[in-house]
Design a protein around this motif. Structure first.
Motif, short mmCIF file in Angstrom:
data_model
loop_
_atom_site.label_atom_id
_atom_site.label_comp_id
_atom_site.label_asym_id
_atom_site.label_seq_id
_atom_site.Cartn_x
_atom_site.Cartn_y
_atom_site.Cartn_z
N VAL A 1 0.87 -1.18 0.00
CA VAL A 1 0.00 0.00 0.00
C VAL A 1 0.91 1.23 0.00
CG1 VAL A 1 -1.71 1.29 1.33
CG2 VAL A 1 -1.81 -1.22 1.24
N PRO A 2 0.73 2.18 -0.92
CA PRO A 2 1.67 3.30 -1.05
C PRO A 2 2.00 4.02 0.25
CG PRO A 2 0.19 3.29 -2.92
CD PRO A 2 -0.30 2.21 -1.98
N ALA A 3 1.00 4.28 1.09
CA ALA A 3 1.27 4.97 2.35
C ALA A 3 2.19 4.14 3.24
CB ALA A 3 -0.04 5.28 3.08
N ARG A 4 2.07 2.81 3.19
CA ARG A 4 2.92 1.93 3.98
C ARG A 4 4.35 1.95 3.46
NH1 ARG A 4 1.20 1.31 8.54
NH2 ARG A 4 -0.80 0.48 7.83
N ALA A 5 4.50 2.05 2.14
CA ALA A 5 5.83 2.15 1.54
C ALA A 5 6.53 3.42 2.01
CB ALA A 5 5.73 2.13 0.02
N ILE A 6 5.79 4.52 2.06
CA ILE A 6 6.34 5.78 2.55
C ILE A 6 6.79 5.62 4.00
CG2 ILE A 6 5.76 8.15 3.20
CD1 ILE A 6 6.14 7.92 0.26
N GLU A 7 5.98 4.95 4.80
CA GLU A 7 6.30 4.75 6.22
C GLU A 7 7.61 3.97 6.37
OE1 GLU A 7 4.67 1.78 9.60
OE2 GLU A 7 3.15 3.12 8.73
N LEU A 8 7.80 2.92 5.58
CA LEU A 8 9.03 2.13 5.67
C LEU A 8 10.24 2.97 5.29
CD1 LEU A 8 8.19 -1.43 4.29
CD2 LEU A 8 8.33 -0.67 6.64
N ILE A 9 10.11 3.76 4.25
CA ILE A 9 11.22 4.62 3.83
C ILE A 9 11.58 5.61 4.94
CG2 ILE A 9 11.89 6.44 2.22
CD1 ILE A 9 10.27 4.99 0.08
N GLU A 10 10.58 6.18 5.59
CA GLU A 10 10.83 7.14 6.67
C GLU A 10 11.47 6.46 7.87
OE1 GLU A 10 6.94 8.82 7.16
OE2 GLU A 10 7.40 10.52 5.84
N ILE B 1 11.71 0.56 -6.00
CA ILE B 1 10.39 1.18 -5.86
C ILE B 1 10.06 2.00 -7.11
CG2 ILE B 1 11.30 3.25 -4.73
CD1 ILE B 1 8.73 3.26 -3.02
N ASP B 2 8.79 2.05 -7.43
CA ASP B 2 8.29 2.86 -8.53
C ASP B 2 8.04 4.28 -7.99
OD1 ASP B 2 6.77 4.11 -10.51
OD2 ASP B 2 5.86 2.22 -11.14
N TYR B 3 8.54 5.28 -8.70
CA TYR B 3 8.38 6.67 -8.25
C TYR B 3 6.92 7.05 -8.10
CZ TYR B 3 8.62 11.77 -8.25
OH TYR B 3 8.47 13.10 -7.93
N ASP B 4 6.06 6.50 -8.96
CA ASP B 4 4.63 6.81 -8.85
C ASP B 4 4.05 6.38 -7.51
OD1 ASP B 4 4.59 7.93 -11.34
OD2 ASP B 4 3.88 6.14 -12.37
N LEU C 1 2.31 9.75 -0.74
CA LEU C 1 2.23 11.08 -0.16
C LEU C 1 0.79 11.61 -0.21
CD1 LEU C 1 5.49 12.72 -1.54
CD2 LEU C 1 5.03 12.01 0.80
N LYS C 2 0.08 11.28 -1.28
CA LYS C 2 -1.33 11.69 -1.36
C LYS C 2 -2.14 11.04 -0.25
CE LYS C 2 -1.68 12.58 -6.35
NZ LYS C 2 -2.32 12.16 -7.63
N GLN C 3 -1.92 9.74 -0.04
CA GLN C 3 -2.63 9.04 1.03
C GLN C 3 -2.26 9.59 2.39
OE1 GLN C 3 -1.96 4.82 0.64
NE2 GLN C 3 -3.02 4.68 -1.33
N ARG C 4 -0.95 9.85 2.58
CA ARG C 4 -0.49 10.33 3.88
C ARG C 4 -1.09 11.69 4.22
NH1 ARG C 4 4.19 9.77 6.95
NH2 ARG C 4 4.06 7.57 6.38
N LYS C 5 -1.17 12.57 3.21
CA LYS C 5 -1.65 13.93 3.46
C LYS C 5 -3.14 14.10 3.19
CE LYS C 5 2.82 16.12 2.64
NZ LYS C 5 3.54 17.25 2.01
N GLY C 6 -3.79 13.02 2.76
CA GLY C 6 -5.22 13.10 2.53
C GLY C 6 -5.59 13.90 1.31
N TYR C 7 -4.67 14.02 0.35
CA TYR C 7 -4.97 14.75 -0.87
C TYR C 7 -5.89 13.93 -1.76
CZ TYR C 7 -1.15 18.03 0.13
OH TYR C 7 -0.34 18.97 0.69
N GLY D 1 6.28 18.89 -7.50
CA GLY D 1 7.48 19.29 -6.77
C GLY D 1 7.56 18.70 -5.38
N GLU D 2 6.39 18.48 -4.74
CA GLU D 2 6.39 17.89 -3.40
C GLU D 2 6.92 16.47 -3.41
OE1 GLU D 2 2.95 18.72 -0.75
OE2 GLU D 2 2.10 19.71 -2.50
N GLY D 3 6.47 15.69 -4.40
CA GLY D 3 6.95 14.32 -4.51
C GLY D 3 8.44 14.28 -4.79
#
Length: 252
Positions: free
Chosen positions: A149-158, A175-178, A184-190, A198-200
């Motif tokens: 799940v993308p948000a979980r991937a972000i968590e592991l990287i952090e 990892i795929d950049y997408d 990040l969208k899931q994390r920030k609720g976008y 630029g944020e990504g």
């Protein structure tokens, strides 16, 4: 695998963690803890002679494991995972732990404990390599991040960046950049396209020092299919089959 093979010839050891495999076994909320515990166990396994590393270092490793376990057992994690509170006894058994110290202080020590362990392991590996090679780092391969799940991937990287990104360590992430953007969208609720490109890129640049994009647009599938079958069957591959592949490999 090619990187790992090349570095092993220089006596630089690699440790693998397949996030997809562990996500099937561990509850999602505990995946970060599972990764930390798995990597530290494999780090210990690199040393053939445990006596080559001071007992104090192994004690620090146990304290790191205890801190990682504690990280996964905050009140929120306990509520979501349904884990038994008797895991607190595991923390105590792993090493001296001042129960009066708050979680923030415990987590601050994690990076130092991991850094000391890595330094000691690298020194031991260097000694065992003798004059054959100079070992100055350990490489961690974190695979299949983009299957989470993308948000979980972000968590592991952090978690990697915050707790185990220390001298003597190199992390190779698949990892795929997408996935970064979706995470990040899931994390920030976008919603939709509200996340700016630029944020990504900014997040990615802070975490990844050397990005390498696989050249998927240059894949030659037809040649790959033909070469694979010829490698498999060699001279036994009938000529008529070879002609068929030349004409139909792309569709195949």
């Amino acid at each position: 695998k090619l990187i790992d093979h090349t570095l092993k010839q220089r006596s630089i050891e690699g440790i693998w963690f397949n996030t997809w495999q562990y996500s099937q076994l561990a509850q999602q909320e505990m995946l970060s803890v599972s990764m930390l515990l798995n990597l530290v166990r494999k780090l210990e396994g690199l040393v053939p002679d445990k006596k080559a590393v001071a007992a104090e270092v192994w004690q620090r490793m146990k304290r790191f494991a205890g801190s990682a376990t504690r990280m996964g057992l905050t009140t929120a994690a306990r509520a979501t995972t349904g884990m038994s509170l008797n895991v607190d006894s595991l923390i105590n058994s792993l090493g001296p732990q001042d129960q009066q110290v708050d979680d923030a202080q415990v987590f601050e020590k994690m990076r130092d404990d991991f850094a000391d362990t890595v330094a000691a392991v690298v020194t031991a590996l260097n000694a065992s390599a003798g004059k054959k090679s100079t070992v100055d780092r350990v490489v961690f391969y974190i695979d299949d991040l983009d299957r989470l799940v993308p948000a979980r991937a972000i968590e592991l990287i952090e978690v990697i960046k915050n707790f185990i990104d220390v001298p003597g360590c190199v992390f190779v992430l698949a990892i795929d950049y997408d996935v970064i953007l979706r995470g990040l969208k899931q994390r920030k609720g976008y919603e939709g396209e509200s996340l700016q490109e630029g944020e990504g890129k900014s997040f990615f640049d802070k975490i990844i020092q050397v990005p390498y994009r696989m050249p998927t647009t240059t894949y030659r599938i037809a040649e790959y299919v033909k070469a694979g079958l010829r490698d498999l069957y060699g001279e036994q591959l009938p000529k008529v089959v070879g002609t068929f592949l030349d004409e139909n490999a792309q569709e195949l």
